[in-house]
Motif scaffolding. Structure first.
Motif, PDB file in Angstrom:
ATOM      1  N   MET A   1      -0.372 -15.985   1.248  1.00 52.63           N
ATOM      2  CA  MET A   1      -0.385 -14.522   1.256  1.00 52.63           C
ATOM      3  C   MET A   1      -1.831 -14.045   1.106  1.00 52.63           C
ATOM      4  O   MET A   1      -2.582 -14.533   0.277  1.00 52.63           O
ATOM      5  CB  MET A   1       0.505 -14.004   0.120  1.00 52.63           C
ATOM      6  N   ASP A   2      -2.179 -13.084   1.926  1.00 51.66           N
ATOM      7  CA  ASP A   2      -3.513 -12.508   1.900  1.00 51.66           C
ATOM      8  C   ASP A   2      -3.596 -11.471   0.780  1.00 51.66           C
ATOM      9  O   ASP A   2      -2.828 -10.513   0.758  1.00 51.66           O
ATOM     10  CB  ASP A   2      -3.796 -11.867   3.263  1.00 51.66           C
ATOM     11  N   PHE A   3      -4.499 -11.651  -0.174  1.00 54.52           N
ATOM     12  CA  PHE A   3      -4.640 -10.721  -1.308  1.00 54.52           C
ATOM     13  C   PHE A   3      -4.936  -9.297  -0.838  1.00 54.52           C
ATOM     14  O   PHE A   3      -4.654  -8.340  -1.529  1.00 54.52           O
ATOM     15  CB  PHE A   3      -5.734 -11.190  -2.261  1.00 54.52           C
ATOM     16  N   ASP A   4      -5.520  -9.157   0.347  1.00 51.92           N
ATOM     17  CA  ASP A   4      -5.835  -7.841   0.894  1.00 51.92           C
ATOM     18  C   ASP A   4      -4.586  -7.012   1.170  1.00 51.92           C
ATOM     19  O   ASP A   4      -4.632  -5.797   1.180  1.00 51.92           O
ATOM     20  CB  ASP A   4      -6.630  -7.991   2.193  1.00 51.92           C
ATOM     21  N   GLU A   5      -3.478  -7.694   1.423  1.00 56.43           N
ATOM     22  CA  GLU A   5      -2.205  -7.020   1.712  1.00 56.43           C
ATOM     23  C   GLU A   5      -1.561  -6.468   0.441  1.00 56.43           C
ATOM     24  O   GLU A   5      -0.741  -5.563   0.501  1.00 56.43           O
ATOM     25  CB  GLU A   5      -1.227  -8.012   2.366  1.00 56.43           C
ATOM     26  N   ILE A   6      -1.912  -7.040  -0.712  1.00 56.66           N
ATOM     27  CA  ILE A   6      -1.242  -6.706  -1.977  1.00 56.66           C
ATOM     28  C   ILE A   6      -1.801  -5.417  -2.565  1.00 56.66           C
ATOM     29  O   ILE A   6      -3.008  -5.267  -2.716  1.00 56.66           O
ATOM     30  CB  ILE A   6      -1.409  -7.855  -2.994  1.00 56.66           C
ATOM     31  N   ILE A   7      -0.898  -4.499  -2.896  1.00 59.22           N
ATOM     32  CA  ILE A   7      -1.322  -3.265  -3.546  1.00 59.22           C
ATOM     33  C   ILE A   7      -1.168  -3.424  -5.061  1.00 59.22           C
ATOM     34  O   ILE A   7      -2.092  -3.163  -5.806  1.00 59.22           O
ATOM     35  CB  ILE A   7      -0.525  -2.062  -3.007  1.00 59.22           C
ATOM     36  N   TYR A   8       0.004  -3.871  -5.502  1.00 59.12           N
ATOM     37  CA  TYR A   8       0.186  -4.159  -6.920  1.00 59.12           C
ATOM     38  C   TYR A   8       1.437  -4.986  -7.195  1.00 59.12           C
ATOM     39  O   TYR A   8       2.291  -5.131  -6.331  1.00 59.12           O
ATOM     40  CB  TYR A   8       0.209  -2.870  -7.760  1.00 59.12           C
ATOM     41  N   PHE A   9       1.493  -5.552  -8.392  1.00 56.83           N
ATOM     42  CA  PHE A   9       2.666  -6.259  -8.889  1.00 56.83           C
ATOM     43  C   PHE A   9       3.279  -5.409  -9.990  1.00 56.83           C
ATOM     44  O   PHE A   9       2.556  -4.758 -10.740  1.00 56.83           O
ATOM     45  CB  PHE A   9       2.287  -7.610  -9.502  1.00 56.83           C
ATOM     46  N   GLU A  10       4.600  -5.468 -10.105  1.00 62.79           N
ATOM     47  CA  GLU A  10       5.301  -4.682 -11.117  1.00 62.79           C
ATOM     48  C   GLU A  10       6.443  -5.523 -11.670  1.00 62.79           C
ATOM     49  O   GLU A  10       7.087  -6.262 -10.933  1.00 62.79           O
ATOM     50  CB  GLU A  10       5.849  -3.429 -10.432  1.00 62.79           C
ATOM     51  N   THR A  11       6.702  -5.402 -12.970  1.00 66.22           N
ATOM     52  CA  THR A  11       7.846  -6.115 -13.532  1.00 66.22           C
ATOM     53  C   THR A  11       9.126  -5.460 -13.042  1.00 66.22           C
ATOM     54  O   THR A  11       9.207  -4.244 -12.907  1.00 66.22           O
ATOM     55  CB  THR A  11       7.833  -6.119 -15.074  1.00 66.22           C
TER      56      THR A  11
ATOM     57  N   MET B   1      -2.083   4.880  -6.075  1.00 69.91           N
ATOM     58  CA  MET B   1      -2.486   3.842  -5.136  1.00 69.91           C
ATOM     59  C   MET B   1      -2.586   4.434  -3.723  1.00 69.91           C
ATOM     60  O   MET B   1      -2.080   5.519  -3.466  1.00 69.91           O
ATOM     61  CB  MET B   1      -1.461   2.689  -5.156  1.00 69.91           C
ATOM     62  N   ILE B   2      -3.217   3.698  -2.809  1.00 66.04           N
ATOM     63  CA  ILE B   2      -3.440   4.202  -1.450  1.00 66.04           C
ATOM     64  C   ILE B   2      -2.137   4.427  -0.680  1.00 66.04           C
ATOM     65  O   ILE B   2      -2.115   5.174   0.280  1.00 66.04           O
ATOM     66  CB  ILE B   2      -4.375   3.278  -0.637  1.00 66.04           C
ATOM     67  N   ASN B   3      -1.055   3.787  -1.091  1.00 69.98           N
ATOM     68  CA  ASN B   3       0.223   3.968  -0.393  1.00 69.98           C
ATOM     69  C   ASN B   3       1.038   5.121  -0.982  1.00 69.98           C
ATOM     70  O   ASN B   3       2.192   5.327  -0.631  1.00 69.98           O
ATOM     71  CB  ASN B   3       1.041   2.682  -0.430  1.00 69.98           C
ATOM     72  N   GLY B   4       0.428   5.873  -1.921  1.00 71.99           N
ATOM     73  CA  GLY B   4       1.112   7.029  -2.495  1.00 71.99           C
ATOM     74  C   GLY B   4       1.933   6.711  -3.735  1.00 71.99           C
ATOM     75  O   GLY B   4       2.465   7.607  -4.376  1.00 71.99           O
ATOM     76  N   GLU B   5       2.034   5.440  -4.090  1.00 72.69           N
ATOM     77  CA  GLU B   5       2.801   5.070  -5.279  1.00 72.69           C
ATOM     78  C   GLU B   5       1.941   5.232  -6.525  1.00 72.69           C
ATOM     79  O   GLU B   5       0.720   5.253  -6.457  1.00 72.69           O
ATOM     80  CB  GLU B   5       3.317   3.636  -5.147  1.00 72.69           C
ATOM     81  N   GLU B   6       2.626   5.349  -7.674  1.00 75.61           N
ATOM     82  CA  GLU B   6       1.935   5.541  -8.943  1.00 75.61           C
ATOM     83  C   GLU B   6       2.196   4.358  -9.867  1.00 75.61           C
ATOM     84  O   GLU B   6       3.294   3.817  -9.897  1.00 75.61           O
ATOM     85  CB  GLU B   6       2.460   6.806  -9.636  1.00 75.61           C
TER      86      GLU B   6
END
Length: 93
Positions: free
Chosen positions: A1-11, A70-75
């Protein structure tokens, strides 16, 4: 997996599961945040017990309400300690 694709991890609400948020998909897998943290590089910051974010994908930091947009509009929520960590790492850039 390319780290550039990842926005964030969440539990996840499901115990021992982590949700990976990418640009165009979400993946849920069994893991501990600590294990995920050990697998990724310095672009990522554990800003909250439930969130591990890609600093390159931050659009805005709301210090007062402790939210990262985040850039995708998520918080993502940020703890008091997490805000300090994020702001310190931004100064290094």
């Amino acid at each position: 997996m390319d780290f550039d694709e990842i926005i964030y991890f969440e539990t996840s609400t499901i115990i021992h599961k982590v949700i990976l948020h990418c640009k165009n998909r979400q993946v849920e897998f069994y893991s501990k945040m600590k294990d995920v943290e050990n697998m990724i590089d310095e672009r990522f910051c554990r800003c909250h017990n439930s969130f591990l974010i890609n600093k390159d994908k931050i659009k805005e930091i709301d210090k007062k309400n402790r939210i990262v947009y985040m850039i995708n509009g998520e918080e993502c929520l940020v703890s008091t300690r997490g805000i300090k960590k994020l702001l310190n790492s931004e100064k290094e850039i």
